[in-house]
Design a protein around this motif. Structure first.
Motif: not given
Length: 369
Positions: A357-367
């Motif tokens: 899984h990959w996540f945006d470190p700013q929004t913490e949303q899954r890509i």
């Protein structure tokens, strides 16, 4: 039975010293007729407050609550046709089990034959038939909780509300009662709203799960979807035991460059989707069961490898948990118990490339891709 609907529900507590505190921040959801829905999250997330608002024990600050066809905003708890089971059994110690079960119906002045029939049905469902003449002190914790559930069943309500009913039981009894509650739902075909802080309990009981944090709903989904497609890092880290691992990384030249210096090539689809993060920080998420020791990695796992020094090993019989550090983060791998692992040794691990899984470190949303 009936459906339950929250529409833009807000709950604000006012405190003269500390000011206002928003416990629930605009929740909207629908619990379908005969559905078993679990609210889960850490302490203070708003799950119990939401349950108490359904029951009428708390009044929402704004928004509408509907049970069946009725908006119940202004209805007294006794008029909402719900039954609630609390963490504390709340049984009358001087009454027999039969008297405890029938207490609510007797207060409602129901006919004697109806009371006897409903007590008999509930005690049969819950395996309490030979205990009706006993007092609560003569029962085990699990049996007392069954009586508390039975007291709700005899009411024949539209909605059952459970507020952490198993938290006072030991581990073995909790497992047994989870099975019994799941079977009870099938037998009654009831609408059940259940609150717990235990994500294992939520995953094993809920047809759908409402994950909450700091008064906000993070995701509503089936246990399988929450596990495989978490919306964000909070859900990913909360659902699953041990929790999902997070590893700091960067994307560069079609590779994932992990903290600590390890790099591995990305599958084509991932490389395309993560192209916008070229040279930027990103967070890799991987569950412990999707990390293998190199010697026992399945062929399908791919070439996503990393090397690390083993710091701790927990041997649990059917599996081993291996802990190692990648950059600043501790990572847990759930591996085969026969994998040769030595404390302090540098070990090669393989990450299942299809399960990352990959996540945006700013929004913490899954890509999503």
């Amino acid at each position: 039975m009936a459906r339950v609907e929250f529409k833009n529900i807000v709950k604000v507590y006012e405190d003269e010293k500390r000011g206002s505190f928003t416990a629930v921040k605009g929740s909207s959801f629908v619990i379908e007729d005969r559905e078993f829905v679990v609210f889960v999250g850490p302490s203070g997330c708003g799950k119990t407050t939401s349950l108490r608002m359904i029951a009428g024990l708390e009044r929402q600050t704004s928004g509408d609550i509907r049970i069946g066809e009725r908006v119940v905003n202004d209805l007294h708890p006794k008029d909402r046709d719900i039954a609630m089971v609390f963490q504390d059994y709340a049984l009358y110690p001087h009454m027999t089990i039969a008297e405890n079960l029938s207490f609510g119906l007797r207060n409602l002045k129901r006919p004697k034959d109806e009371i006897e029939r409903k007590v008999k049905e509930a005690s049969s469902i819950l395996g309490l038939g030979d205990m009706l003449s006993r007092k609560p002190r003569e029962l085990s914790g699990g049996q007392r909780q069954r009586v508390a559930v039975g007291r709700a069943i005899v009411r024949d309500p539209q909605v059952f509300l459970f507020d952490e009913p198993l938290s006072n039981l030991d581990a073995k009894l909790r497992i047994q009662m989870r099975v019994e509650l799941a079977e009870l739902h099938k037998r009654l075909g009831a609408t059940i709203v259940y609150v717990t802080h235990d994500q294992v309990e939520a995953m094993t009981l809920g047809e759908r799960i409402v994950v909450m944090n700091e008064g906000e709903i993070q995701q509503i989904a089936s246990p399988t979807e929450l596990y495989n497609k978490p919306n964000n890092m909070f859900v990913a880290g909360f659902i699953g035991s041990p929790a999902m691992n997070f590893i700091d990384a960067r994307i560069g030249g079609g590779q994932a460059l992990l903290a600590g210096g390890t790099a591995f090539p990305l599958p084509e689809a991932a490389a395309r989707a993560l192209g916008a993060y070229e040279g930027k920080p990103i967070v890799l998420g991987v569950r412990p069961e999707h990390i293998y020791g190199e010697a026992m990695a399945p062929d399908r796992a791919g070439s996503a490898k990393l090397e690390a020094h083993v710091q701790v090993v927990e041997q649990l019989g059917a599996e081993s948990l291996v802990y190692f550090r990648v950059g600043e983060r501790m990572v847990t791998a759930r591996v085969h118990p026969e994998l040769p692992v030595a404390l302090g040794a540098r070990q090669t691990f393989v990450l299942d490339a299809a399960k990352l899984h990959w996540f945006d470190p700013q929004t913490e949303q899954r890509i999503v891709f």
